[in-house]
Design a protein around this motif. Structure first.
Motif, PDB file in Angstrom:
ATOM      1  N   UNK A 234       0.842  -1.185   0.000  1.00  0.00           N
ATOM      2  CA  UNK A 234       0.000   0.000   0.000  1.00  0.00           C
ATOM      3  C   UNK A 234       0.884   1.244   0.000  1.00  0.00           C
ATOM      4  N   UNK A 235       0.381   2.343  -0.569  1.00  0.00           N
ATOM      5  CA  UNK A 235       1.192   3.556  -0.706  1.00  0.00           C
ATOM      6  C   UNK A 235       1.865   3.972   0.596  1.00  0.00           C
ATOM      7  N   UNK A 236       1.112   3.895   1.667  1.00  0.00           N
ATOM      8  CA  UNK A 236       1.664   4.282   2.952  1.00  0.00           C
ATOM      9  C   UNK A 236       2.890   3.439   3.288  1.00  0.00           C
TER      10      UNK A 236
ATOM     11  N   UNK B  44      -5.514   8.723   6.196  1.00  0.00           N
ATOM     12  CA  UNK B  44      -4.830   8.247   7.399  1.00  0.00           C
ATOM     13  C   UNK B  44      -4.507   6.766   7.300  1.00  0.00           C
ATOM     14  N   UNK B  45      -5.479   6.015   6.827  1.00  0.00           N
ATOM     15  CA  UNK B  45      -5.297   4.562   6.862  1.00  0.00           C
ATOM     16  C   UNK B  45      -4.469   4.050   5.686  1.00  0.00           C
ATOM     17  N   UNK B  46      -4.529   4.773   4.590  1.00  0.00           N
ATOM     18  CA  UNK B  46      -4.030   4.144   3.392  1.00  0.00           C
ATOM     19  C   UNK B  46      -3.028   4.984   2.603  1.00  0.00           C
ATOM     20  N   UNK B  47      -3.452   6.179   2.267  1.00  0.00           N
ATOM     21  CA  UNK B  47      -2.645   6.924   1.310  1.00  0.00           C
ATOM     22  C   UNK B  47      -1.449   7.611   1.935  1.00  0.00           C
ATOM     23  N   UNK B  48      -1.629   8.079   3.134  1.00  0.00           N
ATOM     24  CA  UNK B  48      -0.566   8.891   3.725  1.00  0.00           C
ATOM     25  C   UNK B  48      -0.554  10.257   3.062  1.00  0.00           C
TER      26      UNK B  48
END
Ligand SMILES: Nc1ncnc2c1ncn2[C@@H]1O[C@H](COP(=O)(O)OP(=O)(O)OP(=O)(O)O)[C@@H](O)[C@H]1O
Ligand SMILES: Nc1ncnc2c1ncn2[C@@H]1O[C@H](COP(=O)(O)OP(=O)(O)OP(=O)(O)O)[C@@H](O)[C@H]1O
Ligand SMILES: CC(C)C[C@H](N)C(=O)O
Ligand SMILES: [Mg+2]
Ligand SMILES: [Mg+2]
Lengths: 361, 285, 348, 290, 263
Positions: free
Chosen positions: B193-195, E253-257
């Motif tokens: 995932x990107x994060x 918050x949960x995924x993309x940043x």
């Protein structure tokens, strides 16, 4: 005739050279070889040297058929000195009958080999069923009023043991408390023997080939159930006596072949010394005697045919054979309507201390 | 990685001398699969100590094959290095078996994760530290858990049941367990995932900064890779067709178009607007 | 070198071979095989006969293990069932041999379905062991079969007259086996290039993906067992005719292993492999036997008692060395040879 | 009741031998993911070799045990080095077939060297009958049960507390990646073969001492198969206990039912068990995911 | 989307999946309309692939209902889903690795064969005709995906990205009405991603196949999707157009940043 040239005669045998009873097959083969060596040393048969081709069937009937077919069709042998075990010979019989090739059957003799008489098949030895019958009867006389058990192999050989046993049991009015059949090749007999004890048997007919009988007697010893045990002549080899050890104290058998230590066998043992290597001599047992005797009988008949050696002549001469002394067993005789050379039987008892069997008077 | 700094388990390499010998140098290797398929032809590249070197290229270009050659596992796929040499810290290793290479401090995170599916996460990590002492194992494990806290919760989970991304984390962690001096990463951001991708790249960078770890990075995410790499090679059809510092490559027009997705006009083209399928092999010329 | 990379219709893409050379060679081979009995001696003829019916059985195992990836250690059970089905049908029920041969395929096939059921739940070795258990149970059942099966004594079967051919002549039997074998090869080749064959291979390679392609695992695994058991059973029937005798001991566990050896040495999943593997495994011991009598001369005579062992050891070593040398099997070697032939002197 | 107990006790004695062989199957499977079909033959060869050594050097019980473990392990190492090592990384089926080839060779080798005749493997005191509350067992049988228990304890410790055990499983799971992690798959395989052959060697030697030395000893391999399956192919300890269990089961079947059924009792049992637990009683579940 | 009355191609209502104690998918509802490209995104381990597995019949849902073109799938065996018109690719390549590319694609057409099993032994007449027709269709797919050179290669010899393309081809050969793509562009470079993006659009536009895709590449998601669903810890946390989702703080918050949104 096939297998015969001006200088050579090719003969064959098919035996369990591997597999559980290989010990017996190998020893038997040595007897045949000794007879061949002896004949060749004496100049061959009517000037023709003998050559032996041995085939292994691993004690498996279907392989016996293949081997017999190969010996007859590819190797083109003139005659068989030996045809493997009971079930094996049984399987090969139609083929042998069909071709008419002279065939000696000295390993295990049973009714199918000589009754009705087959023109080209000659059984050398005591009928297995008959022998078991004799053994059980004689044991029953020695140990009267005992309850009996029988354990036998799940094939034709075992069937012969059962038949002989049942006949004796009927005639002697024995009380049979347990009758078990085991699968060929089995090695652990603890449950069978516990069952024998549980059934309250006081005497046992052990119908294994070799190792099975040893294990059965040892199991009897282990559970402290010391009863007389009968085994067939197949087991009458030094190895079995040795392996049974102290468990073999009460083991009986009957045989028609001289004991290695007997005075009658002295001459024969001398011949072996002459024709076999030391290593081979270590493998000698009663089957060497049978192999030798059968081969001698065959050669005697072939000899009588002279230069014009044919199957028919050999078969005819074999049927006329009378009182042939081989030095390995009591004299061999055949008749036109009797192709079983039934020598005399002796009752024997294992002698664990000397790791052999001895005559019972 | 949680705020850098705390990473002390690796002996820092002295990166002072003017031109240190390359940590990894590949000279003109040719790799052939199954005696018939030539996957890599005449490839040379160099990674200097403490550098991050990126290896880019389209599918089937031969990037993974180069990494497999370096790690000594080609034989498992019936591949051989027909020509050329591979030097690890100046020592020829092209004939060494895989464990010997690991012992010399070079570990690879293989493409497609390749976890030991039937083992738990913990056991996967332990295997990664196979050549380490027990004490170092615990230390390395703590480090990996600080990097991927999610794994700490899944220690006893059978690896085969993890999600794709979680598996990738385990794969990277497993390689770090042996405390390597050179780390080869085959598409580490694959399926993350990107994060997490950001995290991984940040962590690669931190690793290098704090420990001097040398890194050979195969990546499809060219912009990310070029952002942290010092130097990069581009492969096409089994050959290196271009190389240069990240700066140089980022300025190259072809790289901009085909790897970074930046057309000559300013601004990003939407994928929707790509009107025709592009043709490969233009690098071959 | 072959030409003809350009196809004029899609039909050309599905043919068994697009190479005229292969067609010619196949035709020539068939003619030579058909004429062989006129030149070959007894021994070679029976050897070829053995190869022919063994190939049929090997194809059976190839469908199951090679195509579908279900390892069977119990194929000897199907062989046994086939043999006994034939023997019992002919001798006990007096059925005509043609029908008996059909039975020798049908009965094992039905049992194949039963043995196949565990394959829906079991994988790899666990399945292999159940098939082994099956073979054991079949032989135990036959031993306990009393009059019907002849128990431990087995059943004698005469060579029959089938479709007007008197199979008691070795030549006639050879031709019969040749026909059956050629037909079996053709059928299995067709099966392999159809959607059924592809489904079987898909099940082997990735059963979950196969399922999402719409392939029913139940259906195709059972089908594999069915076809496999039928072919192997038919081979069992032929073998019973050849031997003229069936007995439980004629079907040792070793036969299952040899069948696997054929499939693996030949090359997993390839029909050509099954044929090559059979020739190799069946011929190998004979080669050593004649080698020994050739080299041995007098030596062979003096070591009659060990000849069998020496032969066996050589056989085992040959298999080991072979797999060591090329684990892809004979088919792999075949492809290499062809590749070298086509590309020589270039290597890639 | 006494009859029942006697059947069970005798069953344990043969079951201990199955257990040892079953364990050896599992050890190799766990480490390399293959089944060694030559396991029974390794046991047989060890038995014969130990017998030759014992007859030459005297035969006290303890040294016979040690000799057979050592001989077994040595044989395992030799086979691994000469035959299995070059097969590392090859398709599983090919490797398995190589072990079949090995089995064929070893079987013939034994007959070639020692002949087909059965012998007595005499070990001092092994035949002594020990009375256990009315049930006689030979000292050899008691010892093999004890040896099995010791082996179980030893392997439990080894697999539970050593990283080598983990590495073994990693190799079985994915050989190539294990090598990437620095695991020497060759060494793992060597250790597995040595210890498995040591176990099989013990089994072979005990079998020979108890039932006599014959070229059919290798059949213990086939007999132990159901035990391995019952326990789970990758469960070393499970296999050991299953061996005991199958030994007892066979005896009970032999004791209460026609004795020909005894030979297939084990196989029937595993058929039933596998239907309920497709990976044996203690085996690892197969991972099925996409 | 024009008609509101249209039946959705796929409609999952409150589906859940438990593995032991873990709820991998929790009460998720989603819908794909004909001609739509819908994305499913979320952090690693959020349950995306599991959702695919439920929808494509690989795993039975613990709870909830899945309708395909209005038809309830409850009680269907997993191999029956393909016949409903669902094709999919897998996150961790699931090709038939011993086969060639062509063979893999032909397996994809499995459900389109009509002739009975025994006719395959004959391979003449109907069976041959159907096989030829299938081959023709497969050649079209090969041409469409531009993998002509790979046609006869064993798939095990292909590089990772090439294998992904073959997987796509295999799913297309099925002629599905819904295509599930699980991280199809993972491991591809920009140029190849653009190719796949183009394919995806063409698949929708030319063949009228609806697409539901899992993707971690935000450019692809943002550029192609008509709608996006976001999963986290098995639960749907957002749904809407790409722009809406990208602006959703929970998703950020949960995924993309912070930077992910425009990476
Ligand atoms: N085991 C193998 N046998 C034969 N050919 C192979 C094998 N592995 C790879 N190849 C071939 O070698 C070439 C390079 O493959 P490689 O895996 O190195 O590519 P890559 O650059 O890593 O691609 P990707 O980005 O898709 O992972 C490909 O054309 C592939 O078909
Ligand atoms: N068959 C299974 N058995 C047990 N747990 C499973 C299984 N499949 C998935 N899981 C668990 O369910 C969770 C969701 O997994 P899933 O593969 O659906 O994630 P994902 O959203 O696809 O992640 P990624 O983006 O990393 O691929 C994970 O924690 C995983 O470990
Ligand atoms: C030589 C022995 C194996 C013969 C055995 N008694 C049998 O007839 O079967
Ligand atoms: Mg790659
Ligand atoms: Mg996923």
């Amino acid at each position: 005739q096939q297998g015969v040239t001006d200088t050579e005669i090719v003969i064959g045998d098919i035996l369990p050279l591997t597999g559980p009873p290989a010990l017996l097959g190998v020893a038997h083969n040595l007897g045949v070889k000794a007879a061949v060596a002896e004949a060749n040393a004496a100049g061959g048969i009517n000037g023709r040297k003998l050559r032996l081709i041995s085939e292994d069937d691993g004690y498996v009937p279907s392989r016996t058929i293949q081997g017999v077919r190969k010996l007859i069709n590819s190797d083109k042998i003139f005659a068989f000195t030996s045809i493997s075990g009971t079930a094996q010979a049984q399987a090969a019989m139609p083929l042998i009958k069909q071709t008419g090739i002279p065939a000696m059957a000295p390993i295990t003799t049973y009714e199918g080999l000589y009754q009705p008489t087959i023109k080209n098949v000659f059984a050398v030895g005591y009928d297995m069923r008959q022998a078991v019958y004799e053994l059980v009867s004689q044991m029953a006389d020695r140990y009267p009023n005992k309850k009996w058990a029988v354990i036998s192999q799940d094939d034709d050989y075992g069937q012969n043991v059962r038949d002989g046993f049942e006949r004796a049991a009927k005639e002697k009015k024995l009380q049979v408390v347990s009758s078990q059949i085991f699968k060929k090749g089995q090695s652990d007999f603890s449950s069978e023997i516990l069952k024998v004890k549980q059934a309250g048997a006081e005497a046992l007919m052990a119908g294994g080939v070799l190792g099975e009988n040893v294990t059965m007697t040892k199991e009897l010893e282990r559970i402290g159930h010391k009863i007389p045990v009968g085994v067939t002549y197949v087991s009458r080899v030094p190895a079995s006596a040795k392996m049974m050890g102290s468990a073999g104290e009460n083991v009986y058998t009957v045989d028609y072949v001289y004991l290695e230590s007997s005075p009658e066998a002295k001459g024969f043992m001398g011949k072996l010394e002459q024709h076999l290597s030391a290593e081979e001599r270590a493998r000698v047992n009663r089957y060497t005697f049978t192999g030798y005797s059968a081969a001698r009988a065959l050669f005697a008949a072939m000899d009588k045919c002279g230069k014009a050696l044919t199957w028919d002549c050999t078969n005819a001469e074999l049927a006329k054979l009378k009182n042939l002394e081989t030095g390995a067993m009591t004299p061999i005789s055949f008749a036109a309507d009797d192709h079983l050379a039934a020598p005399k039987l002796f009752l024997l008892k294992a002698d664990p201390a000397a790791t052999t069997y001895k005559l019972v008077q | 990685m949680r705020e850098g700094g705390t990473v002390t388990f690796m002996t820092p390499t002295i990166a002072t001398s003017a031109a240190p010998p390359p940590a990894l140098a590949i000279h003109n290797i040719q790799v052939v699969y199954g005696g018939a398929i030539e996957a890599v032809r005449d490839v040379s590249l160099e990674v200097r100590p403490g550098q991050i070197v990126a290896l880019l290229g389209s599918n089937g270009a031969g990037k993974s094959t180069v990494l497999k050659a370096v790690s000594g596992v080609l034989d498992a796929e019936d591949g051989v290095i027909e020509k050329g040499s591979i030097l690890l810290n100046g020592r020829a290793v092209e004939k060494d078996p895989a464990p010997a290479i690991v012992r010399q401090g070079m570990v690879q995170v293989p493409e497609g994760r390749r976890l030991f599916q039937t083992l738990t996460v913990d056991e996967n990590l332990i295997t990664g530290a196979h050549l380490q002492s027990a004490a170092k194992l615990a230390q390395a494990r703590d480090f990996v858990f600080s990097l991927f806290p999610r794994l700490a919760e899944m220690r006893q989970t059978t690896a085969g049941y993890l999600s794709g991304g979680e598996q990738q984390m385990v794969a990277i962690g497993r390689a770090l367990m042996s405390q390597p001096k050179i780390l080869a990463l085959d598409e580490p951001s694959l399926g993350l995932a990107p994060l997490v991708v950001s995290e991984i790249f940040r962590c690669i960078q931190t690793l290098r900064e704090t420990t001097g770890l040398t890194i050979l990075l195969v990546e499809q995410n060219a912009s990310r890779a070029l952002a942290i790499a010092d130097y990069a090679y581009i492969m096409e059809n089994g050959r290196v067709v271009m190389d240069g510092t990240s700066e140089q490559l980022r300025r190259n027009a072809d790289v901009r178009e085909f790897y970074l997705g930046l057309s000559s006009q300013p601004g990003r083209t939407s994928m929707k607007d790509v009107k025709h399928y592009k043709r490969r092999k233009r690098w071959l010329s | 070198m072959r030409s003809g990379f350009f196809k004029q219709g899609y039909g050309e893409l599905v043919v068994l071979t697009d190479s005229p050379a292969v067609k010619w060679w196949t035709a020539a081979l068939l003619v030579v095989m058909a004429l062989a009995p006129f030149v070959l001696g007894n021994f070679l003829l029976s050897h070829l006969t053995i190869i022919l019916f063994t190939t049929v059985g090997a194809l059976g195992l190839m469908v199951l293990t090679g195509f579908t990836g279900l390892i069977s250690l119990g194929h000897v059970g199907f062989l046994m069932l086939g043999g006994y089905a034939y023997a019992i049908a002919v001798t006990r029920w007096g059925l005509p041999p043609e029908i008996a041969l059909v039975l020798s395929a049908v009965l094992p096939a039905l049992f194949g379905l039963i043995v196949g059921i565990p394959s829906l739940r079991l994988h790899g070795l666990y399945l292999a062991i159940t098939t082994l258990a099956f073979a054991h149970i079949v032989s135990a059942a036959i031993l306990a079969g009393g009059e019907l099966t002849g128990g431990g004594s087995g059943i004698m079967v005469e060579r029959p007259v089938v479709l007007g051919m008197d199979l008691s002549s070795d030549r006639a039997f050879y031709w019969f086996c040749l026909g059956v074998c050629a037909l079996a090869v053709l059928l299995v080749l067709n099966l392999r290039r159809s959607y059924v064959g592809r489904a079987l291979v898909a099940v082997r390679d990735n059963d979950i993906a196969a399922r999402t392609m719409g392939i029913s695992l139940v259906h195709y695994k059972l089908l594999a067992f069915l076809i496999s058991a039928a072919l192997t059973g038919l081979a069992g029937g032929l073998m019973a005719i050849y031997m003229s005798f069936v007995s439980v001991e004629g079907y040792p566990f070793l036969l299952s292993i040899e069948a696997l050896a054929i499939v693996i040495v030949g090359g997993i999943g390839s029909v050509l492999g099954a044929v090559l593997g059979t020739v190799f495994i069946v011929t190998l011991p004979e080669v050593f036997a004649s080698l020994m009598s050739f080299l041995g001369g007098r030596l062979a005579e003096t070591m009659t008692t060990s000849a069998h062992e020496v032969k066996t050891i050589l056989y085992g070593i040959a298999i080991i060395a072979f797999l060591r040398f090329d684990p892809r099997g004979l088919r792999g070697i075949w492809h290499d040879l062809r590749h070298t032939w086509v590309h020589w002197p270039l290597r890639y | 009741m006494n009859y029942f107990i006697e059947l069970v006790v005798s069953g344990l004695a043969i079951g201990a031998i199955y257990g040892l062989v079953a364990m050896s199957f599992a050890v190799i499977f766990k480490a390399t993911g293959i089944v060694n079909f030559a396991q029974g033959e390794m046991g047989m060869l060890t038995a014969y070799t130990s017998w030759s050594i014992a007859t030459a050097l005297g035969t006290d019980a303890v040294s016979t045990i040690l000799v057979s473990v050592a001989v077994g392990a040595a044989l395992g190492l030799i086979c691994e080095r000469l035959i299995m090592r070059p097969m590392l990384g090859e398709p599983v089926l090919s490797v398995v077939l190589v072990t079949v080839g090995l089995a064929v060779v070893l079987r013939a080798l034994v007959t070639l060297i020692w002949g087909a005749a059965p012998h007595k493997f005499a070990v001092e005191g092994a035949d002594t009958i020990v009375d256990l509350g009315g049930i006689g067992l030979r000292a050899g049988q008691i010892t093999v049960i004890v040896v099995l228990l010791i082996a179980i304890a030893g392997f439990w410790f080894f697999l539970r507390h050593s990283r080598f055990g983990v590495a073994m499983r990693a190799v079985a799971s994915d050989e190539k990646t294990a090598r990437l992690m620095g695991v020497s798959t060759a060494r793992v395989q060597a250790v597995a073969w040595a210890s498995a052959s040591g176990l099989a060697g013990l089994a072979g030697a005990f079998f020979a001492v108890i039932y006599g030395l014959a070229p059919t000893i290798y059949e213990i391999g086939l007999k132990a198969f159901p035990a391995t399956v019952l326990g789970g192919f990758d469960s070393v300890l499970g296999s050991a206990f299953s061996g005991l269990f199958i030994g007892v089961l066979e005896n009970l079947v032999g004791g209460y039912l026609p004795s020909t059924l005894k030979e297939i009792a084990g196989f029937v049992l595993i058929l039933v068990v596998l239907m309920v637990r497709p990976f044996g009683l203690f085996g690892e579940k197969r991972i099925e995911r996409v | 989307m024009s008609a509101v009355q249209q039946t959705p191609v796929l409609e999952a209502t409150r589906i859940s999946k438990r593995f032991g104690g873990v709820k991998a998918v929790n009460d998720v509802s989603l819908k794909v309309m004909p001609g739509e490209i819908v994305s499913l995104i979320g952090p690693n381990g959020a349950g995306k692939t599991t959702t695919f597995n439920l929808v494509s019949g690989v795993l039975p849902p613990s709870d909830g209902q899945i309708r395909f073109q209005g038809r309830d799938t409850a009680g269907l065996k997993s191999h029956q889903f393909a016949r409903l018109g669902i094709g999919r690719t897998f996150q961790n390549l699931a090709l038939f690795r011993h086969g060639t590319v062509v063979e893999n694609l032909l397996v994809g057409r499995h459900i389109h064969f009509r002739y009975p099993v025994w006719e395959s032994l004959v391979y003449w007449g109907r069976s041959r005709r159907e096989e030829i027709a299938a081959r023709e269709k497969v050649e079209q797919v090969i041409e469409f995906l531009e993998i002509e050179e790979l046609r006869d290669k064993p798939v095990s010899q292909l590089a990772y990205g090439q294998q992904k393309r073959v997987e796509l081809g295999r799913a297309l050969a099925c002629e599905p009405s819904l295509l599930l793509l699980d991280e199809i562009v993972a491991g591809m470079n920009r140029e190849e991603k653009e190719d796949i993006a183009r394919f995806t659009l063409d698949i929708r536009d030319e063949f009228g196949i609806a697409v539901l895709m899992i993707e971690h590449d935000m450019q692809v998601v943002m550029d192609l999707s008509d709608r996006v669903y976001v999963l986290d810890f098995g639960c749907l946390i957002a749904e809407g157009t790409p722009a809406e989702v990208a602006a959703n703080p929970a998703v950020l918050a949960a995924y993309l940043g912070e930077e992910g949104a425009h990476a």
